[in-house]
Write an enzyme that holds these catalytic residues in place. Sequence first.
Site, PDB file in Angstrom:
ATOM      1  N   HIS A   1       1.821   4.402  -2.988  1.00 54.15           N
ATOM      2  CA  HIS A   1       1.702   5.853  -2.846  1.00 54.15           C
ATOM      3  C   HIS A   1       2.839   6.603  -3.542  1.00 54.15           C
ATOM      4  CE1 HIS A   1      -1.858   6.622  -0.584  1.00 54.15           C
ATOM      5  NE2 HIS A   1      -1.502   5.882   0.469  1.00 54.15           N
TER       6      HIS A   1
ATOM      7  N   HIS B   1       0.832  -1.205   0.000  1.00 57.12           N
ATOM      8  CA  HIS B   1       0.000   0.000   0.000  1.00 57.12           C
ATOM      9  C   HIS B   1       0.868   1.258   0.000  1.00 57.12           C
ATOM     10  CE1 HIS B   1      -3.703   2.307   1.146  1.00 57.12           C
ATOM     11  NE2 HIS B   1      -2.782   3.130   1.646  1.00 57.12           N
ATOM     12  N   GLU B   2       1.871   1.297   0.885  1.00 63.01           N
ATOM     13  CA  GLU B   2       2.724   2.483   0.968  1.00 63.01           C
ATOM     14  C   GLU B   2       3.616   2.617  -0.256  1.00 63.01           C
ATOM     15  OE1 GLU B   2       1.824   4.463   3.094  1.00 63.01           O
ATOM     16  OE2 GLU B   2       0.703   3.135   4.414  1.00 63.01           O
TER      17      GLU B   2
ATOM     18  N   GLU C   1      -5.755   7.376  -1.889  1.00 65.81           N
ATOM     19  CA  GLU C   1      -5.958   6.233  -1.000  1.00 65.81           C
ATOM     20  C   GLU C   1      -6.702   5.106  -1.715  1.00 65.81           C
ATOM     21  OE1 GLU C   1      -4.724   5.554   1.861  1.00 65.81           O
ATOM     22  OE2 GLU C   1      -3.735   7.495   2.096  1.00 65.81           O
TER      23      GLU C   1
END
Length: 567
Positions: A483, A479-480, A502
């Site tokens: 980003h 997930h990170e 997000e």
Amino acid sequence: MDIKLDPSRDDLPLMANTSHILVKHYVLDLHVDFESQVIEGTIVLFFEDGNQFKKGNSSTQEACQLESNESCKFRMPESCHIPVTNARTFSSKMEYNDFAISSKGEKDTSDKDGNHDNLEQASGISSSKYCCDTGNHGSEDFLLVLDCCDLSVLKVEEVDVAAVPGIEQFTRSPKLTVASEELRNQIVHELVTLPADRWREQLDYYARCSRAPGCGELFFDTDTWSLQIRKTGAQTATDFPHAIRIWYKTKPEGQSVTWTSDQCGRPCVYTMGSPINNRALFPCQEPPVAMSTWQATVRAAASFVVLMSGENSAKPTQLQEGYTSWHYYVTMPMPASTFTIAVGCWTEMRPETCSSNDLAAERPLPPSEADFRYIGICGHMEYPCRFQNDSATAQEIIPHRVFAPMCLESACQETLLRLIPPCLSAAHSVLGTHPFSRLDILIVPANFPSLGMASPHIIFLSQSTLTATSHLCGTRLCHEIAHAWFGLAIGARDWTEEWLSEGFATHLEDVFWAKAQQLAPSEAREQQELRACLRWRRLQDELRDSPEEMQVLSFLHVSRHDGNFSH
């Protein structure tokens, strides 16, 4: 009118008048004092006036509008006693071995639309105890407004960039030979608009200019959410000094900076940029359209490691009296809210074994001017973009490091370290070139309020991801990593649209994690469907407990490489 807001409930006021003038580069020179829980020193801001910028959106203006019928009283700073622990305490020499002077050249760049009209900010300014009253100076002078909260501003001065040796190459007109506002502003303009292939030279001159002497103190004042600066006789943004130095220090209660202890009981500090972004760390322009680059030198006791959002893997420089200095820089323009710093007794966690293939994949690829091809692939402002770098395109696993308190070494070895290469490789297989050249991962203290946060070149992970199964750690890491593309390299123009980045990151964490596990297509689909079902049920539960006005989302267009914040 001093705006009183509750950061946990109200929208963040964007006070900076970015429609008239934009910060193009920040140079920070800071000292971290754990005894007083204060970060102090100087920040030099390099501006480009915004005559070509379009007027900002009305919703942001309405949120920050001040009463226009009040007079504005500015103060000239008293003769300030700068504390002995500020940036002048230690050697002011900064290490810039990364910056080699390259060939000359000049090219103008265009900028994004801004936010506020200067007239909207020219009222309602409260007094500051750091200034002495010089009376009402009227409203005919240009007013620079910066986002600022819980900072003690000690002094503001214009920087004499014309005094820097070798700066003559940035003087376009031979008639401007005597130091003047016009000459200094022309030098800054030529410096901030250098073409991307001269980024090393540009950073070097930013550093030199940041150490130039001051050439006059400026009027300044503060209120709850902003710092206002003016110079007598500067009636427009074009006339206003384009390089200023601010002496300041943070306050222990500032919400941008978290002072705490790590899992081993050692003191540490990190920035969250939430809920008031970075305005309690340094005076800045925080609207997401105000994209800039930065470089920072941070001093701390020799027992501490300084990590930061920066392209280089900084190494400490030994200073006198048991202190070390760390220097970081970035060349991709991004909003100031993406700047991140963490100082603590971190230990670098290294894998117990590493194959030769992994080493080859992780070999650092320093940016080289010859590697970048400016052929119009990307639509962003010009900078050394990795998407136009042949070497970066083929790099599946970027160089990475893991830092944590020593007491978490075993957990990092068992879970995190072995997951990073496959997760980075999976992201590359889906999205291609990694936007950033390197990655640090820090296991933050137990009071960290979420599972993770992505910033340029650094990811904060909660220790919770280490104590569960590899599935939790892997999905959060994916997930990170996502980003880096959605939330940093690509971002929304409006602070209310965090849900867009997000949403992309949440979708991609499933895609990346399935590839990292090398699942068969049917297994990957089953896993993603199960996780989608769980998310849907969680959303239903949250909606039942949320007020109706909180259940409405607006939408906007997202353009490539507009920049954004990351939380």
